[in-house]
Design a protein around this motif. Structure first.
Motif, PDB file in Angstrom:
ATOM      1  N   ASP A 207     -15.664  17.087  15.986  1.00 51.61           N
ATOM      2  CA  ASP A 207     -14.778  16.219  15.205  1.00 51.61           C
ATOM      3  C   ASP A 207     -14.318  16.985  13.966  1.00 51.61           C
ATOM      4  O   ASP A 207     -15.131  17.510  13.204  1.00 51.61           O
ATOM      5  CB  ASP A 207     -15.522  14.944  14.810  1.00 51.61           C
ATOM      6  CG  ASP A 207     -14.578  13.877  14.258  1.00 51.61           C
ATOM      7  OD1 ASP A 207     -13.682  14.237  13.471  1.00 51.61           O
ATOM      8  OD2 ASP A 207     -14.730  12.701  14.612  1.00 51.61           O
TER       9      ASP A 207
ATOM     10  N   SER B 169     -13.278  15.968  11.207  1.00 59.69           N
ATOM     11  CA  SER B 169     -13.796  15.404   9.958  1.00 59.69           C
ATOM     12  C   SER B 169     -15.208  15.884   9.668  1.00 59.69           C
ATOM     13  O   SER B 169     -15.703  15.704   8.551  1.00 59.69           O
ATOM     14  CB  SER B 169     -13.767  13.875  10.020  1.00 59.69           C
ATOM     15  OG  SER B 169     -14.636  13.396  11.039  1.00 59.69           O
ATOM     16  N   GLU B 170     -15.857  16.489  10.662  1.00 58.07           N
ATOM     17  CA  GLU B 170     -17.215  17.001  10.463  1.00 58.07           C
ATOM     18  C   GLU B 170     -17.235  18.508  10.237  1.00 58.07           C
ATOM     19  O   GLU B 170     -17.927  18.993   9.337  1.00 58.07           O
ATOM     20  CB  GLU B 170     -18.079  16.643  11.670  1.00 58.07           C
ATOM     21  CG  GLU B 170     -18.301  15.150  11.850  1.00 58.07           C
ATOM     22  CD  GLU B 170     -19.199  14.834  13.038  1.00 58.07           C
ATOM     23  OE1 GLU B 170     -19.801  15.775  13.589  1.00 58.07           O
ATOM     24  OE2 GLU B 170     -19.280  13.659  13.415  1.00 58.07           O
TER      25      GLU B 170
END
Length: 265
Positions: free
Chosen positions: A112, A114-115
C-alpha cells in the motif's frame, strides 16, 4: 395453487436479476480508478537530487487530493549496473545498494502506497540531510516492525526485487539518461520533472475534479523542456570521465610517463 406457483417463480426471477445486477455492479470500476494517471519514478537512494525530488516535490501528491487520481510507482534502481552472476554495482557505492534494496523490500512488504511511501520519504529525508546511516531510526519514528524488512534483505528476496527493477529500468523507452527520471502516462518528463503536477493534471481524463489541479497552471506544461536541472547522470558523465581518462593516458604516453594506478578500494 397455480397462482402461488406463478408468484414463487416471479420472486425467484426477481432475486436472480437482483443478484446478477449486484454482481455486475461490484465489477464496475469507477472513473476515478480506471482513468488514473500513471506516474513512475525511477531513482536511486543516495542521489541527492532523487532525495530532493521525493521529499520536496513528490510528497505534494499526499498534501493535496491529487493522489486520488494518480497511480504512483517507485522504482529504486537508477544508474546501478548489472555484473556477472546476478550481482550489481551502484553509482554511489555499496551503501546505496543497501538502501535501494531496503526500499525495494519496503515496497514489497508494505504494497500500500500509504504505508511504504512514508518509510521511503523518511529514509530519503535522512539522505537529504546527510544522515542516511541513521536510516533504521525510521522504523521507530513510524512505528514499523523492522523484522519483515530484515527478513526480506537477508533472505535474498530483496536482491531478486532489485534485479526485477533493473530489468524494468533497462527496458525503458526512451532509455533513462539520469535520475530522478519521471514518467507520466508513459512519457518521460526529462528535465522538466519538477513540473510533474502540471503534467498529471493535463493527462487526467477522468471525471473526478481535483481541487489541486485548479491551483496548478496547466499552461506551465511546455513539452519536453531541456532546462538545466541538477541530476545524477549516467551516460553523459561516465562518457565524459572516460574521454578525459583516455586523453590523459594518451598525453602521459607521449611524455613517456606511467599513469598513476588507481588506488584499490
Amino acid at each position: 395453487m397455480a397462482s402461488h406457483i406463478v408468484i414463487t417463480l416471479s420472486l425467484i426471477s426477481y432475486l436472480f436479476l437482483f443478484t446478477s445486477s449486484s454482481s455486475s455492479a461490484s465489477r464496475i470500476i469507477l472513473p476515478s480508478d480506471s482513468q488514473k494517471v500513471s506516474v513512475g519514478l525511477y531513482y536511486e537512494s543516495l542521489c541527492p537530487y532523487s532525495a530532493n525530488f521525493i521529499i520536496n516535490y513528490l510528497d505534494k501528491l499526499f498534501e493535496t487530493d491529487l493522489i486520488s487520481i494518480v497511480d504512483l510507482k517507485l522504482v529504486p534502481w537508477g544508474n546501478a549496473k548489472l555484473r556477472g552472476n546476478n550481482t550489481f554495482d551502484c553509482q554511489h557505492g555499496p551503501y546505496e545498494c543497501l538502501l535501494n534494496t531496503v526500499e525495494a523490500c519496503a515496497i514489497d512488504v508494505w504494497p500500500d502506497l500509504s504505508e511504504h511511501f512514508p518509510f521511503i520519504n523518511c529514509v530519503e529525508t535522512l539522505v537529504y540531510d546527510h544522515k542516511y546511516p541513521q536510516w533504521e531510526s525510521c522504523f521507530e519514528k513510524l512505528g514499523l516492525d523492522p523484522k519483515p524488512i530484515s527478513d526480506c534483505y537477508s533472505s535474498g528476496h530483496g536482491k531478486e526485487l532489485e534485479l526485477q527493477y533493473a530489468a524494468e529500468t533497462n527496458t525503458l523507452q526512451p532509455p533513462h539518461e539520469y535520475v530522478p527520471w519521471v514518467v507520466v502516462d508513459g512519457e518521460p518528463l526529462y528535465e522538466d520533472y519538477e513540473n510533474f503536477l502540471s503534467y498529471i493534471c493535463k493527462a487526467y481524463k477522468g471525471t473526478a475534479v481535483s481541487t489541486a489541479c485548479s491551483e496548478v497552471s496547466v499552461n506551465t506544461v511546455s513539452g519536453k523542456v531541456k532546462a538545466i536541472h541538477p541530476d545524477c547522470y549516467e551516460t553523459r558523465v561516465l562518457a565524459l570521465a572516460a574521454s578525459i581518462k583516455s586523453a590523459i593516458t594518451r598525453w602521459m604516453g607521449q611524455k613517456n610517463m606511467c599513469p598513476v594506478k588507481a588506488a584499490r578500494k
